[in-house]
Design a protein around this motif. Sequence first.
Motif, PDB file in Angstrom:
ATOM      1  N   LEU A  29      -6.027  -6.896   7.802  1.00 31.86           N
ATOM      2  CA  LEU A  29      -4.939  -6.185   7.132  1.00 31.86           C
ATOM      3  C   LEU A  29      -5.095  -6.088   5.621  1.00 31.86           C
ATOM      4  O   LEU A  29      -4.664  -5.092   5.019  1.00 31.86           O
ATOM      5  N   ILE A  30      -5.647  -7.104   4.992  1.00 32.39           N
ATOM      6  CA  ILE A  30      -5.743  -7.086   3.529  1.00 32.39           C
ATOM      7  C   ILE A  30      -6.586  -5.875   3.079  1.00 32.39           C
ATOM      8  O   ILE A  30      -7.702  -5.660   3.558  1.00 32.39           O
ATOM      9  N   GLY A  31      -6.014  -5.089   2.190  1.00 34.13           N
ATOM     10  CA  GLY A  31      -6.664  -3.882   1.707  1.00 34.13           C
ATOM     11  C   GLY A  31      -6.294  -2.629   2.477  1.00 34.13           C
ATOM     12  O   GLY A  31      -6.638  -1.518   2.054  1.00 34.13           O
ATOM     13  N   GLU A  32      -5.575  -2.791   3.591  1.00 32.45           N
ATOM     14  CA  GLU A  32      -5.161  -1.628   4.389  1.00 32.45           C
ATOM     15  C   GLU A  32      -3.833  -1.072   3.881  1.00 32.45           C
ATOM     16  O   GLU A  32      -3.068  -1.744   3.180  1.00 32.45           O
TER      17      GLU A  32
ATOM     18  N   ALA B 217      -0.130  -0.228   4.067  1.00 31.41           N
ATOM     19  CA  ALA B 217       1.007  -0.822   4.780  1.00 31.41           C
ATOM     20  C   ALA B 217       1.839   0.214   5.527  1.00 31.41           C
ATOM     21  O   ALA B 217       2.627  -0.146   6.401  1.00 31.41           O
ATOM     22  N   SER B 218       1.690   1.478   5.210  1.00 27.53           N
ATOM     23  CA  SER B 218       2.562   2.503   5.803  1.00 27.53           C
ATOM     24  C   SER B 218       2.140   2.935   7.201  1.00 27.53           C
ATOM     25  O   SER B 218       2.928   3.543   7.931  1.00 27.53           O
ATOM     26  N   THR B 219       0.898   2.638   7.621  1.00 32.33           N
ATOM     27  CA  THR B 219       0.418   3.105   8.924  1.00 32.33           C
ATOM     28  C   THR B 219       0.733   2.041   9.992  1.00 32.33           C
ATOM     29  O   THR B 219      -0.154   1.430  10.581  1.00 32.33           O
ATOM     30  N   ILE B 220       2.009   1.870  10.260  1.00 38.87           N
ATOM     31  CA  ILE B 220       2.483   0.765  11.110  1.00 38.87           C
ATOM     32  C   ILE B 220       1.932   0.865  12.522  1.00 38.87           C
ATOM     33  O   ILE B 220       1.432  -0.127  13.076  1.00 38.87           O
ATOM     34  N   GLU B 221       2.012   2.033  13.119  1.00 41.58           N
ATOM     35  CA  GLU B 221       1.581   2.161  14.521  1.00 41.58           C
ATOM     36  C   GLU B 221       0.080   1.929  14.673  1.00 41.58           C
ATOM     37  O   GLU B 221      -0.362   1.284  15.640  1.00 41.58           O
ATOM     38  N   ASP B 222      -0.697   2.419  13.755  1.00 40.85           N
ATOM     39  CA  ASP B 222      -2.134   2.187  13.836  1.00 40.85           C
ATOM     40  C   ASP B 222      -2.451   0.697  13.731  1.00 40.85           C
ATOM     41  O   ASP B 222      -3.299   0.177  14.479  1.00 40.85           O
ATOM     42  N   HIS B 223      -1.778   0.007  12.838  1.00 36.04           N
ATOM     43  CA  HIS B 223      -1.990  -1.441  12.725  1.00 36.04           C
ATOM     44  C   HIS B 223      -1.581  -2.140  14.024  1.00 36.04           C
ATOM     45  O   HIS B 223      -2.263  -3.072  14.475  1.00 36.04           O
ATOM     46  N   TRP B 224      -0.476  -1.708  14.609  1.00 36.09           N
ATOM     47  CA  TRP B 224      -0.021  -2.330  15.862  1.00 36.09           C
ATOM     48  C   TRP B 224      -1.075  -2.157  16.951  1.00 36.09           C
ATOM     49  O   TRP B 224      -1.388  -3.108  17.677  1.00 36.09           O
TER      50      TRP B 224
ATOM     51  N   MET C 252      -0.342   2.286  -0.984  1.00 37.35           N
ATOM     52  CA  MET C 252       0.491   1.102  -0.734  1.00 37.35           C
ATOM     53  C   MET C 252      -0.324   0.062   0.041  1.00 37.35           C
ATOM     54  O   MET C 252      -0.002  -0.311   1.162  1.00 37.35           O
ATOM     55  N   LYS C 253      -1.389  -0.417  -0.567  1.00 34.36           N
ATOM     56  CA  LYS C 253      -2.293  -1.345   0.107  1.00 34.36           C
ATOM     57  C   LYS C 253      -1.710  -2.761   0.166  1.00 34.36           C
ATOM     58  O   LYS C 253      -1.040  -3.219  -0.757  1.00 34.36           O
ATOM     59  N   ILE C 254      -2.003  -3.425   1.278  1.00 32.79           N
ATOM     60  CA  ILE C 254      -1.589  -4.813   1.458  1.00 32.79           C
ATOM     61  C   ILE C 254      -2.532  -5.703   0.644  1.00 32.79           C
ATOM     62  O   ILE C 254      -3.757  -5.604   0.769  1.00 32.79           O
ATOM     63  N   THR C 255      -1.951  -6.555  -0.185  1.00 30.12           N
ATOM     64  CA  THR C 255      -2.766  -7.406  -1.049  1.00 30.12           C
ATOM     65  C   THR C 255      -2.684  -8.890  -0.699  1.00 30.12           C
ATOM     66  O   THR C 255      -3.587  -9.657  -1.054  1.00 30.12           O
ATOM     67  N   LYS C 256      -1.621  -9.296  -0.017  1.00 28.86           N
ATOM     68  CA  LYS C 256      -1.444 -10.727   0.234  1.00 28.86           C
ATOM     69  C   LYS C 256      -0.527 -10.948   1.435  1.00 28.86           C
ATOM     70  O   LYS C 256       0.476 -10.249   1.577  1.00 28.86           O
ATOM     71  N   ILE C 257      -0.882 -11.904   2.292  1.00 21.80           N
ATOM     72  CA  ILE C 257      -0.033 -12.299   3.420  1.00 21.80           C
ATOM     73  C   ILE C 257       0.045 -13.821   3.431  1.00 21.80           C
ATOM     74  O   ILE C 257      -0.977 -14.510   3.446  1.00 21.80           O
ATOM     75  N   GLU C 258       1.273 -14.343   3.402  1.00 19.65           N
ATOM     76  CA  GLU C 258       1.492 -15.779   3.422  1.00 19.65           C
ATOM     77  C   GLU C 258       2.430 -16.146   4.576  1.00 19.65           C
ATOM     78  O   GLU C 258       3.265 -15.330   4.975  1.00 19.65           O
ATOM     79  N   THR C 259       2.300 -17.353   5.088  1.00 17.64           N
ATOM     80  CA  THR C 259       3.260 -17.870   6.066  1.00 17.64           C
ATOM     81  C   THR C 259       3.863 -19.159   5.533  1.00 17.64           C
ATOM     82  O   THR C 259       3.209 -19.920   4.795  1.00 17.64           O
ATOM     83  N   PHE C 260       5.111 -19.410   5.935  1.00 13.19           N
ATOM     84  CA  PHE C 260       5.862 -20.571   5.478  1.00 13.19           C
ATOM     85  C   PHE C 260       6.528 -21.236   6.687  1.00 13.19           C
ATOM     86  O   PHE C 260       7.360 -20.619   7.349  1.00 13.19           O
ATOM     87  N   GLN C 261       6.165 -22.471   6.928  1.00 13.39           N
ATOM     88  CA  GLN C 261       6.726 -23.229   8.039  1.00 13.39           C
ATOM     89  C   GLN C 261       7.952 -23.973   7.522  1.00 13.39           C
ATOM     90  O   GLN C 261       7.831 -24.978   6.820  1.00 13.39           O
ATOM     91  N   VAL C 262       9.129 -23.470   7.858  1.00  7.19           N
ATOM     92  CA  VAL C 262      10.360 -23.991   7.256  1.00  7.19           C
ATOM     93  C   VAL C 262      11.277 -24.583   8.324  1.00  7.19           C
ATOM     94  O   VAL C 262      11.311 -24.104   9.464  1.00  7.19           O
TER      95      VAL C 262
END
Length: 381
Positions: free
Chosen positions: A52-55, A57-64, A1-11
């Motif tokens: 994060l890209i390519g990591e 997504a399930s290892t939440i605590e390690d990413h934190w 479940m690798k992260i492939t894309k992260i976007e931000t939206f200023q709304v």
Amino acid sequence: MKITKIETFQVPPRWLFLRMETESGLVGWGEPIVEGRAETVAAAVAEMSDYLIGEDASTIEDHWQVLTKGGFYRGGPVLSSAVAGIDQALWDIKGKALDVPIYELLGGPVREKVRMYTWIQGASPEELANSTREAMAEGFTAVKFCPAGKLAPLDTAASIRKMVKSLAAVREAGGEELDIALDFHGRFSPAMSRRVLPLMEEYLPIFAEEVLVPELSGDLSLIAQGTSIPLAVGERLYSRWDFKTVLGKGVSVVQPDLSHAGGISEVRRIAAMAEAYGVQLAPHCPLGPIALAASLQVDIASPNFLLQEQSRGSGYQEGPDLFDYLEEPEVFNMGTGYIARPVAPGLGIGIDEEKVRHAALNPHRWRNSIWRQNDNSFLEW
């Protein structure tokens, strides 16, 4: 479940949304924002995305752990808020992958609904009383307002009396069953806190929020010793280490923000720390729908939860409101003064991605007000 894309939206009105996509097609949403610093937080998210890209997504605590400690320079509102939005999105993905709400991954629900409060507004005691009656007619059993306008460090007797009269009017309009929270926005000096809070005790507010700016937290014990009103702090504290400095100092309610204090992972830990001190949890959330959805997940799993803030009626923003970016706004139905436990997986909400992308074509530039005293010196907003 690798992260492939992260976007931000200023709304609009003043929010920043984050969309995280995985190779499996699962998408998670987060809300990383410092009000008035959306562009800065978006830049921090972009920097963190390099890791994060390519990591997985399930290892939440390690990413934190990596995101909060791996950059050498740590903490503060911008970095903690960037991590918070990422953390929310990771939990959203994990809940969707396992087809359960996030609270099921935090130990399961301890309540079936979340008690909400709303803001009341008014420039006079009469207007505040009318606003109180309107809130109660909508179903709310708890309200909050700021009785303090522009305040000098040691303000006049007239200013103090007006604050007390405002609270008295709200209590009279709402009756004894209504819970009234007071938000002072850090506008009191320690001396003003000691002078004003005892005058308000007879009206039995449920708590007094942020009577001091966080850099004066060392005086909280002294303030608590001088009043029976429960003290609430935490919207400008960003980690369990920040909260460690105020727990045991007379604080009765902690108010970490799910979009500022490291996200779901860290706020759940802060809630558990507070429980060990007999302190209640009331997450700060004058923000958007993703921040509120994240708050609800922690509220439902936290035994010491008290009340939940939401942005409708806060007066901080104009334009789109809490429901406008949701596919199913009814998930936030507050008609009884409560929001029912959401049952959909992940954060429990569906974001209308088309609306978000369209709104982000005209990004906001929201900034908070700058206040000055009569002599033109700076004043706390």
